[in-house]
Design an enzyme around this catalytic site. Sequence first.
Site, PDB file in Angstrom:
ATOM      1  N   GLY B  10       0.817  -1.211   0.000  1.00 48.59           N
ATOM      2  CA  GLY B  10       0.000   0.000   0.000  1.00 48.59           C
ATOM      3  C   GLY B  10       0.846   1.255   0.000  1.00 48.59           C
ATOM      4  O   GLY B  10       1.793   1.371   0.771  1.00 48.59           O
ATOM      5  N   ALA B  11       0.493   2.185  -0.906  1.00 52.64           N
ATOM      6  CA  ALA B  11       1.236   3.440  -1.005  1.00 52.64           C
ATOM      7  C   ALA B  11       0.377   4.611  -0.537  1.00 52.64           C
ATOM      8  O   ALA B  11       0.319   5.658  -1.174  1.00 52.64           O
ATOM      9  CB  ALA B  11       1.735   3.658  -2.430  1.00 52.64           C
ATOM     10  N   GLY B  12      -0.297   4.427   0.594  1.00 51.22           N
ATOM     11  CA  GLY B  12      -0.974   5.548   1.250  1.00 51.22           C
ATOM     12  C   GLY B  12       0.042   6.332   2.070  1.00 51.22           C
ATOM     13  O   GLY B  12       1.254   6.178   1.894  1.00 51.22           O
ATOM     14  N   TYR B  13      -0.454   7.152   2.983  1.00 46.39           N
ATOM     15  CA  TYR B  13       0.473   7.946   3.801  1.00 46.39           C
ATOM     16  C   TYR B  13       1.472   7.050   4.528  1.00 46.39           C
ATOM     17  O   TYR B  13       2.671   7.301   4.530  1.00 46.39           O
ATOM     18  CB  TYR B  13      -0.295   8.768   4.844  1.00 46.39           C
ATOM     19  N   ASN B  37       1.589  -1.548  -4.859  1.00 44.69           N
ATOM     20  CA  ASN B  37       0.392  -0.693  -4.841  1.00 44.69           C
ATOM     21  C   ASN B  37      -0.434  -0.936  -6.090  1.00 44.69           C
ATOM     22  O   ASN B  37       0.087  -1.208  -7.160  1.00 44.69           O
ATOM     23  CB  ASN B  37       0.784   0.791  -4.761  1.00 44.69           C
ATOM     24  N   LYS B  38      -1.752  -0.811  -5.913  1.00 41.40           N
ATOM     25  CA  LYS B  38      -2.703  -1.063  -7.001  1.00 41.40           C
ATOM     26  C   LYS B  38      -2.530  -0.091  -8.157  1.00 41.40           C
ATOM     27  O   LYS B  38      -2.645  -0.447  -9.317  1.00 41.40           O
ATOM     28  CB  LYS B  38      -4.118  -0.926  -6.405  1.00 41.40           C
ATOM     29  N   GLU B 170     -15.755  18.852   5.797  1.00 40.81           N
ATOM     30  CA  GLU B 170     -14.872  19.419   4.758  1.00 40.81           C
ATOM     31  C   GLU B 170     -15.513  19.294   3.372  1.00 40.81           C
ATOM     32  O   GLU B 170     -15.392  20.189   2.544  1.00 40.81           O
ATOM     33  CB  GLU B 170     -13.514  18.711   4.781  1.00 40.81           C
ATOM     34  N   ASP B 300      -4.100   3.399   8.633  1.00 44.87           N
ATOM     35  CA  ASP B 300      -5.460   3.046   9.034  1.00 44.87           C
ATOM     36  C   ASP B 300      -5.610   1.563   9.337  1.00 44.87           C
ATOM     37  O   ASP B 300      -6.592   1.157   9.978  1.00 44.87           O
ATOM     38  CB  ASP B 300      -6.460   3.436   7.942  1.00 44.87           C
ATOM     39  N   ALA B 317      -4.036  11.069   8.753  1.00 40.94           N
ATOM     40  CA  ALA B 317      -2.792  11.163   7.984  1.00 40.94           C
ATOM     41  C   ALA B 317      -1.628  11.498   8.916  1.00 40.94           C
ATOM     42  O   ALA B 317      -0.541  10.922   8.810  1.00 40.94           O
ATOM     43  CB  ALA B 317      -2.937  12.245   6.916  1.00 40.94           C
TER      44      ALA B 317
END
Lengths: 405, 405
Positions: B10-13, B37-38, B170, B300, B317
């Site tokens: 996974g290439a999230g934060y 990562n997808k 937001e 997460d 984040a």
Amino acid sequence: MKKPNIVILGAGYGGMMTAVNLQKSLGVNEAHVTLVNKHSYHYQTTWLHENAAGTLHHDRTRIKINEVLNSGKVNFVQDTVVSIHPEEKKVKMANGDIEYDYLVIGLGFEAETFGISGLKEHAFTISSINSARLIRQHIEYNFAKYNNEREKNQERLNIVVGGAGFTGIEFVGELANRVPELCKEYDIPREQVRIINVEAAPTALPGFDPALVEYAMNSLEAKGVEFKIGAMIKEVTPNSLVFEKDEQREEIPTNTVVWAAGVRGNSIVEASGFETMRGRVKVREDMRTNEYDDVFIVGDSALIINEETDRPYPPTAQIAIQQAENVAHNLKTLVRGGKDLEGFTPKIQGTVASLGHDDAIGVVGSKKLFGWSASVMKKVIDNRYLLKLGGFGLLMKKGKFNIFH
Amino acid sequence: MKKPNIVILGAGYGGMMTAVNLQKSLGVNEAHVTLVNKHSYHYQTTWLHENAAGTLHHDRTRIKINEVLNSGKVNFVQDTVVSIHPEEKKVKMANGDIEYDYLVIGLGFEAETFGISGLKEHAFTISSINSARLIRQHIEYNFAKYNNEREKNQERLNIVVGGAGFTGIEFVGELANRVPELCKEYDIPREQVRIINVEAAPTALPGFDPALVEYAMNSLEAKGVEFKIGAMIKEVTPNSLVFEKDEQREEIPTNTVVWAAGVRGNSIVEASGFETMRGRVKVREDMRTNEYDDVFIVGDSALIINEETDRPYPPTAQIAIQQAENVAHNLKTLVRGGKDLEGFTPKIQGTVASLGHDDAIGVVGSKKLFGWSASVMKKVIDNRYLLKLGGFGLLMKKGKFNIFH
């Protein structure tokens, strides 16, 4: 003496230019002129395919009526025409009635779907600002959905255009420019997208010189447009189109069918009891109906015969604009008590079909034009109309000057 | 000696910053580092609501992974994780398997719909670039259709957002900026459009200081956002939402429900046999799972308890980025043969919620911020992350500098 009421229905090329010509030539004391239109804006029908493809914003195509008309000279009523009552010299609108001494009907065209199954229900038409921006959004929405589904639906990426006449060809030309941008926007490989043009006639651009047709097809095919020529559309469903070619049926999965292969006159005219052929009223030489001396017809609502070919002239902006000059001139004559009305003959100066932003084909005079020079000529024609309609200010605001793109 | 394989999922934060930190701190000879990562891009999840509203283009939010990572130091594999097999030290992907010596799981969140009828099927979630741009197009498509229908459908113009937490607030703030633009684009009166925020808790922005909550609600209401607070969503259909408030049921006709009220960890983690709470893995102090010494969890996917409140820290984040530093540090220790891993404690520096382009509320340290100064602080926080992730070049390319809008 009572000032006569001139009522113009529709602010397309014919109605709008009639109003503009009357505004220039009639004194305020000579007549009341009223223009009735559904929207507060006039639009250039011949640019709508660009709005539909998403290559030009629709605000470039539409022009606020009150920016062009002088409200001291022409009264603008925003309302929808419901029916025309020539015996009572009255027009019913959604929000009221209006009486006239002279009437000009310029209510434009609607799609003719020839009873093809599902076409009316499921195909889009490029017929107004509303319908054009809906096509733009419909295509984009399907592209946006594509990568959100686990099972990829090819029907979201196949765009089928019915008809390879003038509008169909111009539209696929714009699509060929737009699709690569959409692919980038939604992470879709370009080769996954199909643009398919289906034409029933044995050639694309019927009526054009074969050399021009060949140039157009080669140019568009090079940009990825597929042609199905001599192919009859048999059925349209929400997610497919079936056509028949060489006695073979083929089904294309697609959510997007745009019908650009047939128009007829606005059905309000026929429903109001005028004698029509495909919704168009055959007019006398002076652009009045055969039945009523006080009713003129302009633009796509009018049917005039080309005596050279014994066939009707096609409904074009060029002819509508010329008719508007004739109708305004004849109205001025009648208002001033004259009887000697002028006959109308179209002067076809040239026809140029765009093949995308920097390519086109056409005929001007006896000269064939190809490629970039034709595309410049197309923009010159578009700009000349703006100058005629609203002068230099309007030309600067809405004109097309991106000739070196 | 064989170089250990470090695999990051996974290439999230969390995953992305782990990779960036390892790239900086580990020598090429010390370990193989692979990021799976997808997509070919990383994105800022905290900006997606702007892409979904249409106020910021998604290309500003996403960053190509190969622009940030040095391919000589970190190997990037674009593939989709299917399942994790910690006993075999192996990860199954859609297009192959990968073996690891150390694994970092940073697979992010998915929506938690609490079994509410129709929510999963008919509501949108702001969870990826794909889903965010689909929301943008879905809203725009409904606006485009509105004036093409004879019978006006109010459900096309009602936008309902489930949840008045951080993301929900937001998002409605951005919608309040976007809707007037859409109304202009599609000739729709602004007062015809409703933006409705439904929250089950007794207050908007639960956990925030009441003075900030009041400021936020007043500011958003002034821009036309309606709040239904203490209202439970009961059912969502393709064209309606039903909620219950004060024992009264109310139905809102709407084609657009955006669910921003519940997240859980990626279900792949749970399905791979890890012990989870709402899909999140409770980790040791050093961010490893209780069961496996070679598996770290970031972002997460990780559950850590705030000892002051005895409740889990929310998935943010800020915390993910801090965890990534800790995990990278501990991996470096292990690779170099050390045993003394560092424990992780979040340092909450501040929290700012945007209320649209020039308004926000938040807390930084012990200071409450309102309005423009808060919105500037929000952009400073966003820009600091870009600097950390990709240095000055990336900050210049993707940063937010429009503080005087």
